[in-house]
Write a protein that holds these residues in place. Structure first.
Motif, PDB file in Angstrom:
ATOM      1  N   ALA A   1      12.401  -5.139 -14.920  1.00 52.79           N
ATOM      2  CA  ALA A   1      12.872  -4.723 -13.599  1.00 52.79           C
ATOM      3  C   ALA A   1      11.883  -5.131 -12.517  1.00 52.79           C
ATOM      4  O   ALA A   1      12.275  -5.409 -11.386  1.00 52.79           O
ATOM      5  CB  ALA A   1      13.097  -3.217 -13.568  1.00 52.79           C
ATOM      6  N   SER A   2      10.615  -5.185 -12.845  1.00 50.73           N
ATOM      7  CA  SER A   2       9.592  -5.547 -11.864  1.00 50.73           C
ATOM      8  C   SER A   2       9.504  -7.042 -11.612  1.00 50.73           C
ATOM      9  O   SER A   2       9.328  -7.470 -10.477  1.00 50.73           O
ATOM     10  CB  SER A   2       8.217  -5.041 -12.317  1.00 50.73           C
ATOM     11  OG  SER A   2       8.204  -3.645 -12.363  1.00 50.73           O
TER      12      SER A   2
ATOM     13  N   ARG B   1       7.320  -4.783  -4.863  1.00 53.45           N
ATOM     14  CA  ARG B   1       6.674  -3.468  -4.946  1.00 53.45           C
ATOM     15  C   ARG B   1       7.723  -2.369  -5.123  1.00 53.45           C
ATOM     16  O   ARG B   1       7.511  -1.427  -5.870  1.00 53.45           O
ATOM     17  CB  ARG B   1       5.816  -3.216  -3.708  1.00 53.45           C
ATOM     18  CG  ARG B   1       4.997  -1.958  -3.806  1.00 53.45           C
ATOM     19  CD  ARG B   1       4.004  -1.977  -4.957  1.00 53.45           C
ATOM     20  NE  ARG B   1       2.783  -2.600  -4.537  1.00 53.45           N
ATOM     21  CZ  ARG B   1       1.763  -2.845  -5.322  1.00 53.45           C
ATOM     22  NH1 ARG B   1       1.788  -2.525  -6.593  1.00 53.45           N
ATOM     23  NH2 ARG B   1       0.689  -3.437  -4.871  1.00 53.45           N
ATOM     24  N   GLN B   2       8.877  -2.490  -4.473  1.00 52.28           N
ATOM     25  CA  GLN B   2       9.938  -1.498  -4.659  1.00 52.28           C
ATOM     26  C   GLN B   2      10.458  -1.534  -6.086  1.00 52.28           C
ATOM     27  O   GLN B   2      10.705  -0.490  -6.693  1.00 52.28           O
ATOM     28  CB  GLN B   2      11.077  -1.728  -3.665  1.00 52.28           C
ATOM     29  CG  GLN B   2      10.726  -1.366  -2.252  1.00 52.28           C
ATOM     30  CD  GLN B   2      11.873  -1.587  -1.283  1.00 52.28           C
ATOM     31  OE1 GLN B   2      13.035  -1.679  -1.678  1.00 52.28           O
ATOM     32  NE2 GLN B   2      11.552  -1.688  -0.001  1.00 52.28           N
TER      33      GLN B   2
ATOM     34  N   THR C   1       6.037   6.913  -2.332  1.00 48.35           N
ATOM     35  CA  THR C   1       7.193   7.642  -1.800  1.00 48.35           C
ATOM     36  C   THR C   1       7.979   6.776  -0.824  1.00 48.35           C
ATOM     37  O   THR C   1       9.218   6.748  -0.866  1.00 48.35           O
ATOM     38  CB  THR C   1       6.719   8.942  -1.113  1.00 48.35           C
ATOM     39  OG1 THR C   1       5.980   9.714  -2.066  1.00 48.35           O
ATOM     40  CG2 THR C   1       7.889   9.755  -0.603  1.00 48.35           C
ATOM     41  N   ALA C   2       7.290   6.062   0.041  1.00 50.25           N
ATOM     42  CA  ALA C   2       7.970   5.193   1.010  1.00 50.25           C
ATOM     43  C   ALA C   2       8.758   4.090   0.304  1.00 50.25           C
ATOM     44  O   ALA C   2       9.925   3.838   0.644  1.00 50.25           O
ATOM     45  CB  ALA C   2       6.959   4.585   1.974  1.00 50.25           C
ATOM     46  N   HIS C   3       8.144   3.440  -0.677  1.00 46.70           N
ATOM     47  CA  HIS C   3       8.842   2.372  -1.410  1.00 46.70           C
ATOM     48  C   HIS C   3      10.028   2.931  -2.186  1.00 46.70           C
ATOM     49  O   HIS C   3      11.090   2.308  -2.230  1.00 46.70           O
ATOM     50  CB  HIS C   3       7.889   1.647  -2.365  1.00 46.70           C
ATOM     51  CG  HIS C   3       6.964   0.699  -1.679  1.00 46.70           C
ATOM     52  ND1 HIS C   3       7.393  -0.360  -0.919  1.00 46.70           N
ATOM     53  CD2 HIS C   3       5.606   0.650  -1.640  1.00 46.70           C
ATOM     54  CE1 HIS C   3       6.357  -1.031  -0.451  1.00 46.70           C
ATOM     55  NE2 HIS C   3       5.254  -0.421  -0.859  1.00 46.70           N
ATOM     56  N   LEU C   4       9.850   4.095  -2.792  1.00 42.70           N
ATOM     57  CA  LEU C   4      10.936   4.705  -3.549  1.00 42.70           C
ATOM     58  C   LEU C   4      12.094   5.064  -2.622  1.00 42.70           C
ATOM     59  O   LEU C   4      13.259   4.811  -2.944  1.00 42.70           O
ATOM     60  CB  LEU C   4      10.436   5.939  -4.299  1.00 42.70           C
ATOM     61  CG  LEU C   4      11.454   6.636  -5.198  1.00 42.70           C
ATOM     62  CD1 LEU C   4      11.934   5.698  -6.305  1.00 42.70           C
ATOM     63  CD2 LEU C   4      10.839   7.895  -5.811  1.00 42.70           C
TER      64      LEU C   4
END
Length: 173
Positions: free
Chosen positions: A25-26, A115-116, A145-148
Motif C-alpha cells: 500500500a505504501s 506519506r498518506q 493525524t493530518a495525513h490520516l
C-alpha cells in the motif's frame, strides 16, 4: 530448531502478510513490496534479539522495508526508465496478499501521496496507534493525524455516495 529460531519463525508466519500489505500500500508495486519485505525480514533475523524486544516488531519490519526502498531509489534515480509495458499490479488471490485488499481500494490508495499511503498502511493495516506510527515514520504525531485525516477524506470522496443537495425536512401541523 532452537528457541530463538522458533520465535522468529512464529513471528514471520504471523506478520509477513500484514507487513506485505502495508508495504504494498505504501510503495504501490507488488514485486517491489515482496522484495522489500523479504529484505526487511532478513535484516530482522540478523538483529532478532533486538527486534524481538522492539515495542512494535511489525512496524520495525515495515519501516526497514520503506527505508530500503528509499536507499534503492537513491542508488537508481539516475537510471533511464523503461517505457510503460501496460502491466498493472493487481491484487490477486495467493502470493501473500490473499486477495484481502480490494482492487478498487488499492487503486485509490495508489493515487494518494506516499506519506498518506504510509500512514494508512501503518494505522489501518498494522493497527498501530498514532504515537507508534509517528515513531515508525519519524514524524510528529500531529503530522500523522493530518495525513490520516486527508487520506480518509480522499477515500470518503471516492467511496461514499455524494448528496446532490441537503435533504429538506418538513413538518405538517
Amino acid at each position: 530448531m532452537d528457541n530463538e529460531s522458533a520465535r522468529f519463525a512464529e513471528f514471520y508466519a504471523g506478520a509477513r502478510d500484514d507487513c506485505l500489505r502495508a508495504v504494498y500500500a505504501s510503495v504501490g508495486d507488488r514485486q517491489a513490496a515482496e522484495d522489500l519485505v523479504a529484505e526487511a525480514f532478513a535484516r530482522a533475523w540478523a538483529r532478532w534479539p533486538a527486534v524481538s524486544r522492539h515495542p512494535a516488531p511489525r512496524a520495525w519490519v515495515v519501516r526497514t522495508a520503506l527505508n530500503t526502498r528509499v536507499s534503492w531509489w537513491r542508488r537508481r534515480r539516475r537510471e533511464v526508465p523503461l517505457p510503460d509495458t501496460g502491466h498493472e499490479d493487481a491484487v490477486q488471490p495467493g502470493g501473500g496478499l490473499d486477495g484481502s485488499v480490494d482492487r478498487e481500494l488499492m487503486a485509490v490508495l495508489l493515487r494518494l501521496p506516499a506519506r498518506q499511503r504510509q500512514v494508512i498502511a501503518l494505522r489501518l493495516f498494522l493497527d498501530l496507534d498514532t504515537a507508534q506510527t509517528a515513531r515508525t515514520l519519524g514524524i510528529a504525531p500531529g503530522t500523522v493525524t493530518a495525513h490520516l485525516t486527508r487520506a480518509i477524506a480522499t477515500l470518503r470522496a471516492e467511496f461514499a455516495p455524494t448528496l446532490e443537495e441537503e435533504p429538506t425536512w418538513t413538518t405538517t401541523s
